[in-house]
Design an enzyme around this catalytic site. Structure first.
Site, short mmCIF file in Angstrom:
data_model
loop_
_atom_site.label_atom_id
_atom_site.label_comp_id
_atom_site.label_asym_id
_atom_site.label_seq_id
_atom_site.Cartn_x
_atom_site.Cartn_y
_atom_site.Cartn_z
N THR A 210 -109.32 48.47 24.04
CA THR A 210 -110.17 47.68 24.93
C THR A 210 -111.27 48.58 25.51
O THR A 210 -111.50 49.68 25.00
CB THR A 210 -109.32 47.00 26.04
OG1 THR A 210 -110.14 46.06 26.74
CG2 THR A 210 -108.76 48.00 27.04
N ASN A 211 -111.96 48.13 26.55
CA ASN A 211 -113.00 48.96 27.18
C ASN A 211 -113.01 48.72 28.68
O ASN A 211 -112.17 47.99 29.20
CB ASN A 211 -114.37 48.66 26.55
CG ASN A 211 -114.72 47.19 26.69
OD1 ASN A 211 -114.83 46.68 27.79
ND2 ASN A 211 -114.87 46.51 25.56
N ARG A 212 -113.97 49.30 29.37
CA ARG A 212 -113.92 49.34 30.84
C ARG A 212 -114.57 48.15 31.52
O ARG A 212 -114.75 48.16 32.73
CB ARG A 212 -114.57 50.65 31.32
CG ARG A 212 -113.77 51.89 30.92
CD ARG A 212 -114.53 53.15 31.24
NE ARG A 212 -115.08 53.12 32.58
CZ ARG A 212 -116.26 53.60 32.93
NH1 ARG A 212 -117.03 54.17 32.02
NH2 ARG A 212 -116.69 53.53 34.16
#
Ligand code: PMT
Length: 406
Positions: A210-212
Site C-alpha cells: 500500500t502507500n501513505r
C-alpha cells in the site's frame, strides 16, 4: 476572503480528553477571521484551562452561568441569538443527551437553547458509548431537528481500545461549518465522482502493498463538491475517515476494485477527480495461504491498470481531473503526466515535502491544464485546496465552452 471572516461564533467545549483539539480549532477559526466566544463546561475545565482559550480567542471565556462578574453570563440569550453559528467540539454523550432533551443546566446548554443560527456538534467518546442505543437515539433526535451532528472518526481511543469515537479532524469541522454558513450552490446539477485514499494489493491473505495516502484530500474534495450542490460519489480505498454527510461512498480495496467501481459509476458523471493514490503494481500471483517467514522472498509484480488514463480515453464528456504525486521536477513531470493521461486538469503536489501531500492537513499544489494554464497555489488547508480545484474546474469548463475569438 474566508467565509468565516468577521463571523460571530460560539464554541462550546465539553469534558473529553479531545478538549485539547478545541484549542487548535479556535486557532484555525480566528486565523480565518472569525470572532470566537468559547464556552467551557465545568468538566471541560478539568482538561483545558480558560486562560488558553482566552489567549487564543482574545475574548473572555464563559464558564459560569451565575458568575456575578460576567456581563455575558446574564446575556446568554443575546449571545445565542447574535452568533452566526454554535459549534460544540468535542461533544460528550452527556452534552448530546442534554441537547436532545432541552436540558439547560449550565452556560453551554442554556446558550444552545437560545441559539438561532445553525448548530454543529462534533462528538468524541468511547466507541461503545457512541454505539449505545441511547446515544444513537439522541443523535437522531438532534439531526431531525436540523442540528448537524458529525460522525466521529475511527481509530485509537483514550480508553486504549480502537473504534469509532474520535473527534473528527479540525479540517472536517471547519469544512462542515463552511457548508452550514455558505450557501454557494455553483455545482448544483453536477454529478461528481471522486476517488480517494490508497489501494491495497494483496501479497497473501495477511499482507499487502500500500502507500501513505490517508484519503484526506479526496474526502475534502467530495465534501466541498457536495456542499456546493453536486451529487457526489466517492470511491474510496481503505481510510480511517468518516464518510462526508450526503456523499455516496463506495468502499474498495485494490486498484482493480477501484477501476471496476469507477467505470461502473462513470455514466452521467460530469466531473471526475482522481485524488486516490493507486498502487502502480500488484503481486502477480498472490499466495493463497500465508507465506512462511525465515527465507528470502522474491515477489513478482505486475502493473495495475491506469484507471485515470482509461477514464480519459472513454471520452464520456466528463471533465477529468488527475493528481500527480511527485518528489522531483514537479512542474516538468506533471506536464508530462497531463499529456500522457489525456486529461483536462492536473493537480501536482510535491509529496517529499513535510507538512503537505500524504497524510497532512495542508497541501500546496500546482494546477496545470490542457489549455496551457499553470497556477501555483500557496499552502492552505486541504479543504481550501478542494474549493480552489472545484472553482478552477468550473472556470476552465466555462472558458472551453466559449467560441475562440481572433
Ligand atoms: O490522501 P492524502 O493523505 O490526503 O494525500 C493526498 C495525495 C498525496 C494522495 C494526493 O494529493 C495525490 O497526489 N494523489 C495522487 C497520488 C498518485 O497516485 O499520483 P500518481 O502521480 O502516481 O498518479 C497520477 C494520477 O493517476 C492520479 O490521479 C492517480 O489517481 C491516477 N492513477 C495512478 C495509477 C493508476 N494505476 N491508476 C490511476 O488512476
Amino acid at each position: 476572503m474566508s467565509t468565516l471572516a468577521g463571523k460571530e461564533l460560539i464554541l462550546g467545549v465539553t469534558g473529553s480528553i479531545a478538549a485539547y483539539k478545541a484549542v487548535l480549532l479556535v486557532r484555525e477559526l480566528t486565523r480565518a477571521g472569525a470572532r470566537v466566544t468559547v464556552c467551557l463546561t465545568e468538566h471541560a475545565e478539568r482538561f483545558v484551562t480558560a486562560l488558553t482559550f482566552r489567549t487564543l480567542s482574545g475574548r473572555a471565556v464563559l464558564t459560569d452561568l451565575f458568575d456575578p462578574q460576567s456581563d455575558e453570563a446574564v446575556e446568554h440569550v443575546a449571545l445565542g441569538e447574535r452568533a452566526a453559528a454554535l459549534i460544540v467540539a468535542p461533544a460528550t454523550a452527556n452534552l448530546i443527551a442534554k441537547a436532545a432533551h432541552g436540558i439547560a443546566d449550565d452556560f453551554l446548554t442554556t446558550v444552545l437553547l437560545a441559539a438561532r443560527g445553525p448548530v454543529l456538534i462534533a462528538p468524541a467518546m468511547d466507541g461503545g458509548m457512541w454505539d449505545h442505543a441511547a446515544v444513537q437515539a439522541n443523535v437522531a433526535t438532534l439531526r431531525q431537528r436540523g442540528v448537524a451532528v458529525l460522525e466521529p472518526d475511527t481509530g485509537p481511543l483514550a480508553s486504549g481500545l480502537s473504534g469509532k469515537g474520535r473527534l473528527p479532524e479540525v479540517d472536517v469541522i471547519l469544512e462542515s461549518l463552511h457548508s452550514l454558513l455558505t450557501p454557494v450552490r455553483d455545482l448544483a446539477g453536477e454529478r461528481v465522482l471522486v476517488t480517494a485514499g490508497p489501494t491495497r494489493e494483496p501479497i497473501d491473505p495477511v499482507r499487502y502493498i500500500t502507500n501513505r495516502s490517508s484519503g484526506k484530500m479526496g474526502y475534502r474534495l467530495a465534501a466541498a463538491a457536495q456542499r456546493r450542490g453536486a451529487t457526489v460519489t466517492l470511491v474510496s480505498g481503505p481510510t480511517a475517515i468518516a464518510p462526508p454527510p450526503g456523499v455516496v461512498v463506495v468502499p474498495v480495496e485494490s486498484a482493480e476494485e477501484m477501476r471496476e467501481a469507477v467505470l461502473q459509476h462513470l455514466r452521467g458523471t460530469t466531473i471526475v477527480i482522481k485524488a486516490a493514490a493507486v498502487a502502480d503494481y500488484r503481486a502477480k500471483t498472490p499466495a493463497a495461504t500465508k507465506i512462511k517467514g525465515k527465507r528470502d522472498l522474491t515477489l513478482e509484480l505486475t502493473p495495475n491498470p491506469d484507471i485515470l488514463a482509461e477514464v480519459a480515453a472513454q471520452r464520456t464528456g466528463a471533465f477529468v481531473v488527475g493528481f500527480a504525486a511527485e518528489t522531483d521536477d514537479v512542474a516538468k513531470n506533471a506536464q508530462a503526466k497531463l499529456e500522457a493521461k489525456g486529461i483536462e486538469l492536473l493537480v501536482a503536489n510535491d509529496v517529499s515535502r513535510a507538512g503537505i501531500g500524504f497524510d497532512a492537513d495542508d497541501n500546496e499544489v500546482l494546477l496545470i491544464d490542457r489549455w496551457g494554464g499553470a497556477e501555483p497555489l500557496p499552502r492552505m488547508s486541504k479543504g481550501e485546496v478542494a474549493d480552489a480545484i472545484l472553482s478552477r474546474v468550473l472556470a476552465l469548463r466555462k472558458r472551453a465552452a466559449q467560441p475562440v475569438t481572433r
